[in-house]
Scaffold this active site. Structure first.
Site, PDB file in Angstrom:
ATOM      1  N   SER A 476     -59.425 -38.127   1.048  1.00  0.00           N
ATOM      2  CA  SER A 476     -60.081 -37.860   0.110  1.00  0.00           C
ATOM      3  C   SER A 476     -61.466 -38.346  -0.240  1.00  0.00           C
ATOM      4  O   SER A 476     -62.302 -38.135   0.544  1.00  0.00           O
ATOM      5  CB  SER A 476     -59.218 -37.841  -1.133  1.00  0.00           C
ATOM      6  OG  SER A 476     -59.602 -37.291  -2.322  1.00  0.00           O
ATOM      7  N   ASP A 487     -73.188 -37.339   8.414  1.00  0.00           N
ATOM      8  CA  ASP A 487     -74.126 -36.056   8.078  1.00  0.00           C
ATOM      9  C   ASP A 487     -75.515 -36.769   8.033  1.00  0.00           C
ATOM     10  O   ASP A 487     -76.574 -35.966   8.730  1.00  0.00           O
ATOM     11  CB  ASP A 487     -73.773 -35.154   7.002  1.00  0.00           C
ATOM     12  CG  ASP A 487     -72.261 -34.625   7.175  1.00  0.00           C
ATOM     13  OD1 ASP A 487     -72.036 -34.228   8.304  1.00  0.00           O
ATOM     14  OD2 ASP A 487     -71.779 -33.828   6.158  1.00  0.00           O
ATOM     15  N   LYS A 501     -57.548 -34.458   3.557  1.00  0.00           N
ATOM     16  CA  LYS A 501     -57.318 -33.877   2.225  1.00  0.00           C
ATOM     17  C   LYS A 501     -58.447 -33.470   1.761  1.00  0.00           C
ATOM     18  O   LYS A 501     -59.159 -34.349   1.304  1.00  0.00           O
ATOM     19  CB  LYS A 501     -56.514 -35.067   1.529  1.00  0.00           C
ATOM     20  CG  LYS A 501     -56.291 -34.676   0.058  1.00  0.00           C
ATOM     21  CD  LYS A 501     -55.510 -33.690  -0.380  1.00  0.00           C
ATOM     22  CE  LYS A 501     -55.170 -33.610  -1.895  1.00  0.00           C
ATOM     23  NZ  LYS A 501     -56.092 -33.344  -2.679  1.00  0.00           N
TER      24      LYS A 501
END
Length: 698
Positions: A476, A487, A501
């Site tokens: 999560s 990224d 998740k």
């Protein structure tokens, strides 16, 4: 360790009401199936659930014949997950309703769902009656020298044809139960006593099945065709939601779930009694519970809420758990007893903490800072009352970063292993400490609208080289942060693929109970979902857990991984050009590292055991298999010990070496003894060296 075996293929999932139909028509004296009928409140709640899911669930699915078939299959898996209760004749009778459940649910008609469940109750009633009658006979008459064998996993097996075949299957399963207890060193009298108590206890709980149990099971079979995190909760379970899901934070500090007939530990709450004991780990299975010095109560086959109630108790009191370690191979259900003191887990005990690992000495010494982040927390109450010293993940990490700067560390490892998530706000703000400004995560709702959350504040708290260490239980909010660091090219992500998740749930009140449903999905700034696949590390470590049974991809009907348009963000310090060479250097070290080689060999050994399709019911053959496994395991452990300069063992110890390597239970004050953490620091040192080489060349 005691050798323990369960009724592996017969008892129902502990979370659900236990029940089934009979070969004979006799029922336990107190089992009144006629009283188990749907109520008006339940019918209205089912209609409300249908409308909420049709209109508001992220996964827009039509409630039609195709979905009805999926509901039917899911309900069958729920009622008889190992296909050891129903016969092919039962299934044929049910098939009439495969494509009618959608119409019945739209009309609020629950009668067929209840009828199917009551047939299952009848079957399980007869199964338990058969088991008890067999125990009343002379167990010494069981033959353990035959060539008989039993299918290890019946999840996809054919349904048995007749009642006679069902009796034979039950006899083999009970014989397997007795055999495993024999191999554990128990005599027949002790085996008979243990199994008699277990089966009679399950019979008693079966007679206590309520209409609410049946309704919850049936409506969840419908809700979970949408996704595994969508769930109906009865009024009782809704009221005790925190207790059912995590034992609250006042107890043993463990998140539990049902796993067939067992209660399984999903994760340990940082700084809780279970984690502090260093004797429990995720995926351990609880088979018995004892209060203080009282006799242990066998909880195999119990419902999850019943086990939870037994484990909880007054703060400061002792609770004893008998557990099957997750590190055991599937055929070895050895157990050990763990004593815990119940206590409340305080926020400050779970707070981020730091340490420094030193490499080399003298002028060549390099220092890697480590910040362990157990969860994404914030003290909302203190924040709302205006307390300037309120605690949060971002505030604590910012303070630790200032301390690290003062220590002149050469690099930083942010350790997110076993971090199950928490506050989305904190994941966003923590990301902001390591980027100048920009988007941190995207959220797409049911209507396809995308909201971009960002860090609006300019400035970076730490600019040096950095790695984010994750494992399968990083989920999560942890995945949001790790994905953003990857990224932006801000940090290396190292470890195992994360949980996956990537969905957002909301609790919706009903007239009767509550519905938790999925409303949105998380996406990284690159446009990739964190759902299902999780975050894939730049450098991968071997897993200490069986990842085939842990993670979003393991859950039935999990929403898929997909992509959306990337957000507008600027890639900063790029580490990707160095990943290939860093991997090469890591692989060379890992090939000669005793902890890495042990873990890889152990995973392969366990996989070989798990892949066995059939288990022999011949005692001599089973002993031979167990002895061969133990001998191989002892050899692996001694190779590891010799490489570390330790004395080899003559026989296996009770504590499994994998516990020493698991960050959930390892000594948090001795970071240098954690081989995966130490290797991550070494990778950062490699990165520094490669970056310097590029800088010198330019």
């Amino acid at each position: 360790m005691k050798r323990f075996n369960s009724l592996r293929t017969t008892c129902l999932v502990a979370f659900f009401a236990i029940g089934t139909h009979a070969v004979a028509e006799e029922q336990p004296a107190n089992l009144d199936l006629d009283s188990i009928q749907p109520t008006r409140d339940q019918m209205v709640a089912s209609l409300n659930t249908v409308e909420l899911l049709r209109r508001h669930h992220y996964n827009r699915i039509r409630l039609d014949d195709a979905l009805s078939s999926d509901i039917f299959d899911g309900y069958m898996r729920q009622l008889d997950p190992q296909r050891s209760l129903f016969t092919a004749e039962d299934i044929q009778a049910f098939e009439e309703y495969r494509y009618r459940l959608d119409d019945l649910l739209l009309a609020g008609d629950l009668t067929i769902g209840f009828a199917m469940h009551k047939r299952q109750i009848e079957r399980l009633s007869q199964r338990l009656e058969f088991a008890n009658s067999l125990l009343d006979e002379d167990l010494q008459s069981l033959d353990f020298s035959s060539d008989q064998q039993i299918l290890a996993d019946r999840e996809k097996a054919e349904w048995v044809a007749t009642d006679i075949d069902l009796l034979q299957l039950w006899r083999h399963q009970i014989k397997d139960e007795v055999l495993r207890l024999k191999l554990a060193g128990r005599d027949m009298d002790a085996i008979q006593e243990l199994l008699s108590k277990r089966y009679k206890g399950q019979t008693l709980r079966l007679t206590q099945t309520r209409s609410e149990d049946v309704f919850q099971n049936y409506i969840n079979a419908f809700a979970q065709v949408y996704d595994p995190h969508t769930q109906y909760m009865s009024p009782e379970n809704a009221e005790n939601f925190d207790i059912n899901m995590s034992l609250s934070l006042e107890g043993i500090g463990a998140v539990l779930q049902a796993d067939e007939e067992f209660t399984k530990i999903v994760r340990l709450v940082p700084a809780g009694p279970a984690a502090k004991s260093q004797k429990l780990a995720p995926a351990d299975r609880i088979i018995a519970v004892g209060q203080e010095e009282k006799e242990m109560v066998d909880v195999v086959g119990w419902r999850l809420d019943e086990v939870v109630k037994l484990i909880r108790g007054p703060k400061g009191s002792n609770v004893r758990l008998e557990v099957i370690p997750a590190s055991n191979p599937p055929t070895d259900l050895s157990s050990r007893e763990v004593v815990l003191v119940r206590e409340a887990v305080k926020l400050e005990d779970q707070a981020a903490a730091s340490s420094i690992i030193k490499y080399g000495s003298g002028e060549n010494e390099q220092r890697i800072g480590v910040i362990e982040v157990p969860g994404f927390y914030i003290d909302f109450k203190a924040q709302r009352r205006g307390d300037p010293e309120y605690r949060s993940t971002t505030r604590d990490v910012r303070r630790l970063l200032e301390e690290m700067e003062a220590e002149n560390v050469d690099g930083l490892v942010l350790d997110l292993r076993n971090n199950g998530g928490g506050s989305l706000q904190e994941a966003t703000e923590l990301t902001g400490l390591f980027i100048d400004r920009g988007p941190t995560v995207q959220v797409r709702d049911t209507d396809g609208q995308v909201q971009v959350l960002d860090d609006p504040d300019a400035g970076i708290s730490y600019k040096g080289p950095m790695a984010v260490l994750v494992n399968r239980l990083s989920a999560s909010a942890s995945e949001i942060f790790a994905g953003a660091m990857q990224d932006y090219g801000r940090a290396l992500v190292v470890g195992e693929p994360t949980f996956g998740k990537g969905t957002v749930q909301s609790i919706q009140p009903l007239n009767h109970g509550e519905l938790k449903l999925t409303l949105a999905k998380f996406y990284r700034v690159s446009g990739q979902s964190t759902q299902n696949r999780g975050v894939v590390p730049d450098i991968t470590y071997p897993s200490l857990l069986d990842t085939t049974e842990i993670g979003e991809s393991y859950l039935p009907r999990a929403l898929p991984w997909d992509t959306i348009e990337p957000a507008d963000y600027a890639i900063g310090n790029q580490v990707s050009p160095f990943v290939k060479r860093l991997n090469e250097r890591h692989q060379l070290r890992a090939a000669n590292d005793p902890e890495f080689t042990y873990t890889l060999a152990r995973v392969e050994l366990d996989r070989g055991i798990k892949d066995r399709e059939y288990l022999p019911l011949n005692e001599a053959v089973r002993r031979e298999q167990q002895d061969a496994f133990d001998a191989t395991l002892l050899k692996l452990e001694n190779q590891r010990r010799v490489a570390r300069g330790e004395e080899p063992l003559k026989e296996l110890e009770e504590t499994d070496p994998l516990l020493e390597l698991n960050p959930a239970v390892a000594d948090e004050d001795d970071a240098e003894e954690d081989p995966f953490l130490a290797e991550t620091g070494q990778i950062l040192i490699d990165l520094l060296e490669l970056q310097h080489q590029v800088a010198d060349a330019s």
